[in-house]
Design an enzyme around this catalytic site. Sequence first.
Site, PDB file in Angstrom:
ATOM      1  N   TYR A 268       0.867  -1.175   0.000  1.00  0.00           N
ATOM      2  CA  TYR A 268       0.000   0.000   0.000  1.00  0.00           C
ATOM      3  C   TYR A 268       0.900   1.219   0.000  1.00  0.00           C
ATOM      4  CZ  TYR A 268      -2.947   3.773   1.661  1.00  0.00           C
ATOM      5  OH  TYR A 268      -3.583   4.979   1.778  1.00  0.00           O
TER       6      TYR A 268
ATOM      7  N   GLU B 275      -3.340   7.688  -3.798  1.00  0.00           N
ATOM      8  CA  GLU B 275      -3.239   6.370  -3.173  1.00  0.00           C
ATOM      9  C   GLU B 275      -3.076   5.277  -4.214  1.00  0.00           C
ATOM     10  OE1 GLU B 275      -5.880   4.988   0.418  1.00  0.00           O
ATOM     11  OE2 GLU B 275      -6.765   4.245  -1.440  1.00  0.00           O
TER      12      GLU B 275
END
Length: 385
Positions: free
Chosen positions: A101, A189
């Site tokens: 991530y 993101e």
Amino acid sequence: MKIHEYQAKDIFKHYDIPVPVSCVARDTDRVRTFAEERGKKVVVKAQVHVGGRGKAGGIKLASTPDEAFRAAGEIIGKRLKGLIVDKVLVEEAINIKKEYYLGITIDRKSRKNVIMLSTEGGVDIEEVAARSPEKIEKLYIDPAFGLKDFEIKKLCVKANFHKGLSREFAHFLKSLYKLYLEHDATLAEINPLVLTEEEKLMAGDAKILLDDNAIFRHKELETLQEIAEDDPIEQEARKNNIPYVRLEGDIGIMGNGAGLVMTTLDMVKREGGSPANFLDIGGGGSAEKTRQSLELITMDKNLNGIFINIFGGITRCDEAAKGIIEAIKSLDLSIPVVIRLAGTREEEGRKLFEAEGFEVGRDMNEAAKKVVELAGAYRARRENM
Ligand code: GDP
Ligand code: MN
């Protein structure tokens, strides 16, 4: 402002951030053609503004063009968490070795941008944060100095990247941070950030949120806005400059002032109701603005009740009442409407409403209870018809 994954990945390309070869498709044939052209395994991805598309069935891997065609058929035109999917992104599938991530956002507490990296990629970061916060590495960026190489190195050590990968990651992160700053983003993101079997880093997914208050600085993003919008009511609201957010319930809400509207939403929830929207008519409350607002709210076909909450300050309650009554009459509404008034010339306003046969709550609690009750009855009647 949200933009779609495919739009975000387009921006990535301009910043030299690796993304899979892809195309956007609105029909199943286009998906098949793409799969045929590439001659590889592909992934078909719903382009709607919802998270967790994978789990909800909005992401499908396909080994052959026929499979891709079928997968597209199961996604295009269907609903995903309430939204109709009208287009998909088809990509050459990535051979995933490991998922990470990577995100950049604003940390309001420290007044800095923060980079987050986690070895627990592919899953919801909120989930990771709740379950095992130690698995998220954070790097706060000093605005005076920017992103420093030695800081990136430290991050790589924590993530156990080997040397070659660290070098690639440094380039990747710098590009993402540059993009984030140059677009006035509030979030950039990548989840998952993929380490491929070929030992390359690639953006598997892409999410960018842009600061609405800075859009005017980016003419090129205004067209994105049009295309990015999923909800026709929100699109209409934006055109009329009315702050409106579509929610999932059936009770339309409007009030003057964002704080008041938020409280109204909470009240309706507490009484067991479910708000259909947030709408702030703002100060002044002209008849015209009121009518536009009501029109917007009632574009929502799920509606079973409307709660209008007015706080009279400079806006006088009786003036607001006249506008609301006129608007309701001109729209010929059959949905139950409950009103709550407080403040300047409250009594005069109440009398105007009552003379027209409207339900006026004594206070916010009572009005909330009333609208939930009436909406329930209206829903029952609709269902029996
Ligand atoms: P999200 O569920 O909306 O976040 O959609 P993502 O694009 O992040 O995809 C969800 C998951 O699907 C990823 O974490 C991967 O595990 C899987 N996935 C997506 N694209 C690919 C791909 O190209 N190859 C493989 N093997 N898996 C993929
Ligand atoms: Mn994702």
